[in-house]
Motif scaffolding. Structure first.
Motif, PDB file in Angstrom:
ATOM      1  N   THR A  51       0.845  -1.201   0.000  1.00  0.00           N
ATOM      2  CA  THR A  51       0.000   0.000   0.000  1.00  0.00           C
ATOM      3  C   THR A  51       0.876   1.246   0.000  1.00  0.00           C
ATOM      4  O   THR A  51       2.027   1.217   0.437  1.00  0.00           O
ATOM      5  N   ARG A  52       0.322   2.315  -0.507  1.00  0.00           N
ATOM      6  CA  ARG A  52       0.954   3.627  -0.413  1.00  0.00           C
ATOM      7  C   ARG A  52      -0.149   4.668  -0.252  1.00  0.00           C
ATOM      8  O   ARG A  52      -1.307   4.448  -0.640  1.00  0.00           O
ATOM      9  N   GLU A  53       0.211   5.774   0.318  1.00  0.00           N
ATOM     10  CA  GLU A  53      -0.750   6.838   0.544  1.00  0.00           C
ATOM     11  C   GLU A  53      -0.464   8.007  -0.396  1.00  0.00           C
ATOM     12  O   GLU A  53       0.695   8.367  -0.626  1.00  0.00           O
ATOM     13  N   ALA A  54      -1.540   8.572  -0.931  1.00  0.00           N
ATOM     14  CA  ALA A  54      -1.428   9.749  -1.790  1.00  0.00           C
ATOM     15  C   ALA A  54      -2.455  10.776  -1.325  1.00  0.00           C
ATOM     16  O   ALA A  54      -3.572  10.412  -0.919  1.00  0.00           O
ATOM     17  N   GLN A  55      -2.076  12.021  -1.395  1.00  0.00           N
ATOM     18  CA  GLN A  55      -2.991  13.057  -0.923  1.00  0.00           C
ATOM     19  C   GLN A  55      -4.170  13.187  -1.889  1.00  0.00           C
ATOM     20  O   GLN A  55      -4.021  13.203  -3.113  1.00  0.00           O
ATOM     21  N   SER A  56      -5.352  13.254  -1.309  1.00  0.00           N
ATOM     22  CA  SER A  56      -6.559  13.375  -2.108  1.00  0.00           C
ATOM     23  C   SER A  56      -6.761  14.819  -2.558  1.00  0.00           C
ATOM     24  O   SER A  56      -6.113  15.742  -2.048  1.00  0.00           O
ATOM     25  N   GLN A  57      -7.650  15.001  -3.517  1.00  0.00           N
ATOM     26  CA  GLN A  57      -7.996  16.343  -3.951  1.00  0.00           C
ATOM     27  C   GLN A  57      -8.756  17.098  -2.864  1.00  0.00           C
ATOM     28  O   GLN A  57      -8.761  18.331  -2.839  1.00  0.00           O
ATOM     29  N   ASP A  58      -9.379  16.351  -1.967  1.00  0.00           N
ATOM     30  CA  ASP A  58     -10.067  16.998  -0.849  1.00  0.00           C
ATOM     31  C   ASP A  58      -9.066  17.311   0.247  1.00  0.00           C
ATOM     32  O   ASP A  58      -8.309  16.431   0.675  1.00  0.00           O
ATOM     33  N   TRP A  62      -6.646  11.601   2.658  1.00  0.00           N
ATOM     34  CA  TRP A  62      -5.593  10.858   1.978  1.00  0.00           C
ATOM     35  C   TRP A  62      -6.208   9.695   1.210  1.00  0.00           C
ATOM     36  O   TRP A  62      -7.185   9.079   1.656  1.00  0.00           O
ATOM     37  N   HIS A  63      -5.624   9.391   0.093  1.00  0.00           N
ATOM     38  CA  HIS A  63      -6.078   8.304  -0.769  1.00  0.00           C
ATOM     39  C   HIS A  63      -5.100   7.134  -0.611  1.00  0.00           C
ATOM     40  O   HIS A  63      -3.880   7.322  -0.705  1.00  0.00           O
ATOM     41  N   ILE A  64      -5.634   5.929  -0.354  1.00  0.00           N
ATOM     42  CA  ILE A  64      -4.796   4.739  -0.186  1.00  0.00           C
ATOM     43  C   ILE A  64      -4.850   3.922  -1.468  1.00  0.00           C
ATOM     44  O   ILE A  64      -5.934   3.598  -1.961  1.00  0.00           O
ATOM     45  N   VAL A  65      -3.685   3.612  -1.990  1.00  0.00           N
ATOM     46  CA  VAL A  65      -3.574   2.787  -3.186  1.00  0.00           C
ATOM     47  C   VAL A  65      -3.048   1.409  -2.770  1.00  0.00           C
ATOM     48  O   VAL A  65      -1.994   1.301  -2.145  1.00  0.00           O
ATOM     49  N   VAL A  66      -3.804   0.371  -3.081  1.00  0.00           N
ATOM     50  CA  VAL A  66      -3.403  -1.008  -2.811  1.00  0.00           C
ATOM     51  C   VAL A  66      -2.829  -1.578  -4.104  1.00  0.00           C
ATOM     52  O   VAL A  66      -3.522  -1.651  -5.121  1.00  0.00           O
ATOM     53  N   ARG A  67      -1.571  -1.972  -4.063  1.00  0.00           N
ATOM     54  CA  ARG A  67      -0.877  -2.485  -5.242  1.00  0.00           C
ATOM     55  C   ARG A  67      -0.729  -3.992  -5.119  1.00  0.00           C
ATOM     56  O   ARG A  67      -0.236  -4.506  -4.102  1.00  0.00           O
ATOM     57  N   VAL A  68      -1.155  -4.723  -6.171  1.00  0.00           N
ATOM     58  CA  VAL A  68      -1.124  -6.183  -6.146  1.00  0.00           C
ATOM     59  C   VAL A  68      -0.210  -6.700  -7.248  1.00  0.00           C
ATOM     60  O   VAL A  68      -0.333  -6.309  -8.412  1.00  0.00           O
ATOM     61  N   LEU A  69       0.714  -7.579  -6.864  1.00  0.00           N
ATOM     62  CA  LEU A  69       1.475  -8.387  -7.818  1.00  0.00           C
ATOM     63  C   LEU A  69       0.944  -9.808  -7.641  1.00  0.00           C
ATOM     64  O   LEU A  69       1.300 -10.508  -6.688  1.00  0.00           O
ATOM     65  N   GLU A  70       0.080 -10.224  -8.557  1.00  0.00           N
ATOM     66  CA  GLU A  70      -0.693 -11.439  -8.327  1.00  0.00           C
ATOM     67  C   GLU A  70       0.150 -12.710  -8.347  1.00  0.00           C
ATOM     68  O   GLU A  70      -0.067 -13.628  -7.546  1.00  0.00           O
ATOM     69  N   GLY A  71       1.081 -12.811  -9.267  1.00  0.00           N
ATOM     70  CA  GLY A  71       1.839 -14.043  -9.404  1.00  0.00           C
ATOM     71  C   GLY A  71       1.002 -15.147 -10.017  1.00  0.00           C
ATOM     72  O   GLY A  71      -0.151 -14.963 -10.395  1.00  0.00           O
ATOM     73  N   GLU A  72       1.604 -16.314 -10.104  1.00  0.00           N
ATOM     74  CA  GLU A  72       0.937 -17.466 -10.729  1.00  0.00           C
ATOM     75  C   GLU A  72       0.102 -18.206  -9.700  1.00  0.00           C
ATOM     76  O   GLU A  72       0.437 -18.237  -8.514  1.00  0.00           O
ATOM     77  N   ARG A  73      -0.971 -18.782 -10.169  1.00  0.00           N
ATOM     78  CA  ARG A  73      -1.810 -19.562  -9.273  1.00  0.00           C
ATOM     79  C   ARG A  73      -1.102 -20.858  -8.904  1.00  0.00           C
ATOM     80  O   ARG A  73      -0.493 -21.513  -9.746  1.00  0.00           O
ATOM     81  N   VAL A  74      -1.187 -21.223  -7.636  1.00  0.00           N
ATOM     82  CA  VAL A  74      -0.497 -22.391  -7.100  1.00  0.00           C
ATOM     83  C   VAL A  74      -1.539 -23.433  -6.702  1.00  0.00           C
ATOM     84  O   VAL A  74      -2.573 -23.098  -6.119  1.00  0.00           O
ATOM     85  N   ARG A  75      -1.245 -24.705  -7.012  1.00  0.00           N
ATOM     86  CA  ARG A  75      -2.207 -25.772  -6.741  1.00  0.00           C
ATOM     87  C   ARG A  75      -1.581 -26.878  -5.897  1.00  0.00           C
ATOM     88  O   ARG A  75      -0.403 -27.214  -6.069  1.00  0.00           O
TER      89      ARG A  75
END
Length: 324
Positions: A51-58, A62-75
């Protein structure tokens, strides 16, 4: 809150995962944990969520951005039950685990966001493409939490059968590394070290926990190592001897004789003993006293196994108090 990097789940699906209402106070770590748990529960064991925080227009927000690196599915390809006695059916254990996984993990088709090949087809085919369900079953998914619950259920089953010294688990995840010359989209697995179950007992014949697995048994993708999408789960199941009843003692019972209470509790010497049997015996004894008017009776039960756990003495201690 916004999510970036998600290709297998769309924003509406992940919004339901985040479960945010207006005015909620939620930290970035909690948001990341919710998204990570969702991906792991659907087989994306290697998903990296930051996650990272960015200032909102209001102003002041603050605006929270959730960043996902999904990777390969594991079975999960298979389970290996180490030290399980020959008279025990591993299929019974597997079915018990599967029942818990079906309770703990998602068990419905999930529509995924189209991948790059599908997106390309949208422009080539005017009819377009709809998201397709991700084929998955709970039995194919591994999470540490779900398997901890499953093995607790398995141990309870064996305790109920009288295996009071049984050693169940922990799970060892076996996962091969991919060879450096593996082509894109395909993993050529490096061989895993061979591991045999020790299945040792202590000086009294009770099962001992299996030693820690050797290094290299499970690939760790956190350092950039490319790992196989196939898992083999190694699960110790060392039951040891069944525990039988060899003595039942009553103390504190002035109003009711030992002979009568023995008929009430129904604990027969020589029969297999479980903690459930003991609790049911205590409950029957309490109901019997209450029917006699001892509404405030207190009964405590304890089990004292022998050194080799092959037999046990049960103690039932009664505080009758005055009848009402």
């Amino acid at each position: 809150v916004s999510v970036e990097g998600n290709t297998r789940f769309d924003k509406d699906q992940l919004a339901r995962v985040l479960r945010l209402e207006k005015g909620d106070v939620v930290g970035p770590e909690d948001l990341a944990a919710r998204v990570r748990r969702h991906y792991e529960n659907h087989g994306f064991l290697d998903a990296l969520v930051t996650t990272r925080e960015a200032q909102s227009q209001d102003p002041g927000l603050w605006h929270i951005v959730v960043r996902v690196l999904e990777g390969e599915r594991v079975r999960v390809e298979r389970r290996v039950f180490v030290c399980l006695a020959r008279d025990q059916d591993p299929s019974d254990v597997g079915r018990e685990i599967d029942r818990v996984l079906e309770e703990e993990l998602p068990n419905e088709p999930i529509l995924s966001v189209p991948g790059p090949a599908t997106v390309e087809g949208i422009f080539a085919d005017p009819r377009g493409h709809n998201p397709e369900p991700m084929a998955m079953t709970p039995a194919s998914v591994y999470t540490k939490e779900a398997y901890a619950t499953a093995l607790k259920r398995v141990k309870d089953v064996y305790l109920a059968q009288g295996y009071l010294s049984a050693v169940v688990g922990p799970v060892v995840v076996m996962r091969a590394r991919c060879r450096p010359d593996s082509p894109a989209g395909r993993c050529i697995e490096e061989p895993l070290p061979e591991v045999s179950g020790r299945c040792q007992t202590d000086e009294f014949g009770k099962p001992s926990p299996e030693p820690a697995p050797p290094p290299g048994l499970s690939c760790d993708p956190s350092g950039g190592t490319r790992c196989s999408p196939r898992l083999v789960l190694r699960i110790p199941l060392h039951l040891g001897p069944k525990t039988g009843v060899y003595d039942v003692k009553f103390t504190g019972n002035a109003a009711v004789s030992d002979v009568t209470l023995a008929r009430v509790v129904k604990l027969e010497t020589g029969k297999a003993l479980s903690y459930r049997d003991v609790e049911e015996a205590r409950s029957r004894m309490k109901v019997y006293y209450e029917d006699l008017g001892y509404a405030f009776v207190d009964i405590q039960a304890s089990v004292r196994p022998s050194a080799d756990a092959s037999r046990a003495a049960v103690r039932l201690v009664t505080r009758e108090r005055d009848p009402v």
